[in-house]
Each structure stands twice: as structure tokens, then as C-alpha cells.
Write a protein that holds these residues in place. Structure first.
Motif, mmCIF file in Angstrom:
data_model
loop_
_atom_site.group_PDB
_atom_site.id
_atom_site.type_symbol
_atom_site.label_atom_id
_atom_site.label_comp_id
_atom_site.label_asym_id
_atom_site.label_seq_id
_atom_site.Cartn_x
_atom_site.Cartn_y
_atom_site.Cartn_z
ATOM 1 N N LYS A 221 -58.725 -57.880 -4.981
ATOM 2 C CA LYS A 221 -58.735 -59.084 -4.136
ATOM 3 C C LYS A 221 -59.942 -59.985 -4.411
ATOM 4 O O LYS A 221 -60.114 -60.999 -3.747
ATOM 5 N N LYS A 222 -60.776 -59.557 -5.375
ATOM 6 C CA LYS A 222 -61.996 -60.296 -5.726
ATOM 7 C C LYS A 222 -62.933 -60.458 -4.523
ATOM 8 O O LYS A 222 -63.541 -61.522 -4.304
ATOM 9 N N ILE A 223 -63.047 -59.383 -3.731
ATOM 10 C CA ILE A 223 -63.969 -59.336 -2.603
ATOM 11 C C ILE A 223 -65.240 -58.636 -3.075
ATOM 12 O O ILE A 223 -65.211 -57.464 -3.455
ATOM 13 N N ALA A 224 -66.353 -59.355 -3.067
ATOM 14 C CA ALA A 224 -67.623 -58.765 -3.491
ATOM 15 C C ALA A 224 -68.050 -57.696 -2.478
ATOM 16 O O ALA A 224 -67.926 -57.879 -1.267
ATOM 17 N N PHE A 225 -68.552 -56.579 -2.993
ATOM 18 C CA PHE A 225 -68.971 -55.508 -2.097
ATOM 19 C C PHE A 225 -70.041 -54.657 -2.766
ATOM 20 O O PHE A 225 -70.253 -54.720 -3.976
ATOM 21 N N HIS A 226 -70.715 -53.856 -1.937
ATOM 22 C CA HIS A 226 -71.726 -52.918 -2.410
ATOM 23 C C HIS A 226 -71.346 -51.518 -1.938
ATOM 24 O O HIS A 226 -70.686 -51.358 -0.910
ATOM 25 N N GLN A 227 -71.782 -50.529 -2.672
ATOM 26 C CA GLN A 227 -71.600 -49.142 -2.270
ATOM 27 C C GLN A 227 -72.956 -48.458 -2.302
ATOM 28 O O GLN A 227 -73.773 -48.730 -3.194
ATOM 29 N N GLY A 228 -73.192 -47.567 -1.347
ATOM 30 C CA GLY A 228 -74.477 -46.890 -1.351
ATOM 31 C C GLY A 228 -74.663 -46.027 -0.127
ATOM 32 O O GLY A 228 -73.721 -45.726 0.612
ATOM 33 N N ARG A 229 -75.909 -45.640 0.062
ATOM 34 C CA ARG A 229 -76.282 -44.761 1.172
ATOM 35 C C ARG A 229 -76.647 -45.601 2.384
ATOM 36 O O ARG A 229 -77.489 -46.497 2.316
ATOM 37 N N PHE A 230 -76.005 -45.296 3.506
ATOM 38 C CA PHE A 230 -76.306 -45.960 4.769
ATOM 39 C C PHE A 230 -77.247 -45.073 5.581
ATOM 40 O O PHE A 230 -77.131 -43.839 5.552
ATOM 41 N N LEU A 231 -78.146 -45.688 6.325
ATOM 42 C CA LEU A 231 -79.044 -44.945 7.207
ATOM 43 C C LEU A 231 -78.693 -45.241 8.656
ATOM 44 O O LEU A 231 -78.537 -46.406 9.042
ATOM 45 N N THR A 232 -78.557 -44.182 9.438
ATOM 46 C CA THR A 232 -78.314 -44.316 10.872
ATOM 47 C C THR A 232 -79.619 -44.083 11.624
ATOM 48 O O THR A 232 -80.307 -43.084 11.387
ATOM 49 N N CYS B 23 -78.542 -50.043 3.690
ATOM 50 C CA CYS B 23 -78.550 -50.760 4.957
ATOM 51 C C CYS B 23 -78.676 -49.764 6.086
ATOM 52 O O CYS B 23 -78.538 -48.554 5.895
ATOM 53 N N GLU B 24 -78.940 -50.274 7.296
ATOM 54 C CA GLU B 24 -79.052 -49.386 8.455
ATOM 55 C C GLU B 24 -78.098 -49.812 9.562
ATOM 56 O O GLU B 24 -77.746 -50.977 9.698
ATOM 57 N N ASN B 25 -77.679 -48.797 10.323
ATOM 58 C CA ASN B 25 -76.793 -49.013 11.461
ATOM 59 C C ASN B 25 -77.149 -47.984 12.524
ATOM 60 O O ASN B 25 -78.101 -47.224 12.365
ATOM 61 N N MET B 26 -76.371 -47.915 13.588
ATOM 62 C CA MET B 26 -76.717 -47.011 14.687
ATOM 63 C C MET B 26 -75.624 -46.010 15.046
ATOM 64 O O MET B 26 -75.762 -45.292 16.043
ATOM 65 N N GLU B 27 -74.548 -45.938 14.248
ATOM 66 C CA GLU B 27 -73.445 -45.041 14.612
ATOM 67 C C GLU B 27 -72.902 -44.196 13.462
ATOM 68 O O GLU B 27 -72.241 -43.179 13.704
ATOM 69 N N GLY B 28 -73.105 -44.630 12.225
ATOM 70 C CA GLY B 28 -72.367 -44.064 11.098
ATOM 71 C C GLY B 28 -72.502 -42.570 10.917
ATOM 72 O O GLY B 28 -71.512 -41.859 10.702
ATOM 73 N N ALA B 29 -73.728 -42.043 10.989
ATOM 74 C CA ALA B 29 -73.923 -40.607 10.786
ATOM 75 C C ALA B 29 -73.249 -39.802 11.893
ATOM 76 O O ALA B 29 -72.713 -38.715 11.648
ATOM 77 N N ALA B 30 -73.269 -40.332 13.115
ATOM 78 C CA ALA B 30 -72.622 -39.637 14.234
ATOM 79 C C ALA B 30 -71.116 -39.551 14.019
ATOM 80 O O ALA B 30 -70.501 -38.496 14.221
ATOM 81 N N VAL B 31 -70.508 -40.651 13.601
ATOM 82 C CA VAL B 31 -69.064 -40.659 13.337
ATOM 83 C C VAL B 31 -68.732 -39.721 12.180
ATOM 84 O O VAL B 31 -67.773 -38.940 12.244
#
Length: 216
Positions: free
Chosen positions: A118-129, A151-159
Motif C-alpha cells: 500500500k506504500k505506507i511508510a513504517f518502522h519496525q523495532g523495539r518498543f519500550l513500555t 518509541c515508548e508507550n504505556m501499555e504494550g508490554a502489559a498486553v
């Protein structure tokens, strides 16, 4: 806000059940565990989506504002001892504390192929919760360097942890709403990131429903 955008994109189908996790690892783990504890015979996986703050990476390409990111791994980054210039994870095996959680590689590859087509630019990597949003560039740089975080978020590791316990594949999609720097919410693009996270997740769910034949 992300879920509203998801619904407006027309992604609601009989094959998709919606759940708003709430903010932070505690609420995310609690809400998802409560749902899965009611029964999961009709569930085949979890698509977790939301916004994130991008780290200023010193090495390798980083994510820019409103970029889409896919998680290869989640780290419960600030579970441990918080020192002035590092986070020390609990290492004693008898404590049984896990900090690293893998996301489903098969689902991520399917979605990466979709984005490429779909030509959607994206990144893949390690997220920090994290339990607290990083409010300074110094703390963000420390976390990014120590854990090689995208990048960082507040839920990913819990999920990811709950999905691991219940044996469900998990995919995580985030849209960058801000940079992790000295806090200045005037520079954030939260509403746009929520919309893009929701519409992108709707595209992904529709694709998975179609390609994996999930419709009942």
C-alpha cells in the motif's frame, strides 16, 4: 480517541471485538485479563494499537512525527531500580520478573507486507513500555540508548504479557504523536496521531479478516 477513529473507518465486523484498555500497564493488563477470563474460544489474536512517543535515536533510523511503527519486541523498561542514569532490571531468578516480550512475528510480517504493498511508510523495532511518560530529553535518551528503543508507550508490554499467558498471538501498531524530549505539549500532534493509528489499525484488521478467513 484511537478507537473512535477505528470505528469511523468502518472496521467493525462480526469477526472483530473491540476493547479499550485504559491508560497504563495496570489498566491494560486488568482490562484484557478480565475479557480473556470470560472465555476465548472465538478469539484468534489481539491487534493492539495506539500512539507513542518517538526517541531521538543516536544510531540507526528513527521514527518521525505521525509515522507508523510495528513492534518486534516490547520491554517493560522501568520495572526495576531507577538510578540517575540507568534502569537496573531485577536479575535474581527467584523473583520471576520478566521484562522482555516478543510480538507475533507471523502477523507482523503479514502487516509489513501489506504496508509495503500500500506504500505506507513504517518502522519496525523495539518498543519500550513505561509507567510514567518521559518528560525530559535526558531520560528519553537514556532509555533509548540502554534498551535500543524506537518509541515508548504505556501499555504494550502489559498486553504482550497477557497474550503470552493466554497463548494468543499479538500485534502492536503505534503512530508517533510526539518526540520524547523536554515536555512541550504544544509540539504534540496527538489528535492526528490518534486518527492515523485508528484508521491504520482498521486497514490492518480488515486485511487480516480477509486473508485469514476470520469471518464466521
Amino acid at each position: 480517541m484511537e478507537m473512535q477513529a477505528f470505528q469511523r473507518a468502518g472496521a467493525r465486523s462480526r469477526a472483530c471485538e473491540l476493547l479499550v484498555s485504559g491508560i497504563g500497564p495496570m489498566e491494560a493488563a486488568f482490562s484484557l485479563t478480565c475479557r480473556l477470563g470470560k472465555g476465548m474460544s472465538d478469539l484468534q489474536g489481539v491487534v493492539h494499537f495506539g500512539v507513542a512517543g518517538a526517541y531521538h535515536r543516536l544510531q540507526g533510523p528513527g521514527a518521525d512525527m505521525l509515522d507508523i511503527c510495528l513492534a518486534q519486541e516490547e520491554v517493560l523498561a522501568d520495572m526495576g531500580v531507577c538510578c540517575s542514569d540507568t534502569i537496573e532490571h531485577f536479575s535474581a531468578p527467584e523473583l520471576g520478573v520478566g521484562n522482555y516480550f516478543s510480538l507475533d512475528n507471523g502477523l507482523r510480517q503479514k502487516v509489513a507486507a501489506l504496508f509495503t504493498a500500500k506504500k505506507i511508510a513504517f518502522h519496525q523495532g523495539r518498543f519500550l513500555t513505561v509507567s510514567c511518560v518521559s518528560g525530559t530529553r535526558k531520560r528519553g535518551d537514556m532509555l533509548a540508548e540502554q534498551f535500543d528503543g524506537l518509541c515508548e508507550n504505556m501499555e504494550g508490554a502489559a498486553v504482550a504479557r497477557v497474550c503470552e499467558a493466554f497463548g494468543l498471538p499479538c500485534l502492536e501498531i503505534r503512530c508517533i504523536s510526539n518526540f520524547v524530549e523536554d515536555r512541550n505539549t504544544g509540539r504534540w500532534r496527538l489528535k492526528e496521531a490518534c486518527r492515523k493509528a485508528g484508521t491504520t489499525a482498521a486497514l490492518v484488521v480488515g486485511h487480516l479478516v480477509e486473508t485469514l478467513n476470520l469471518e464466521p
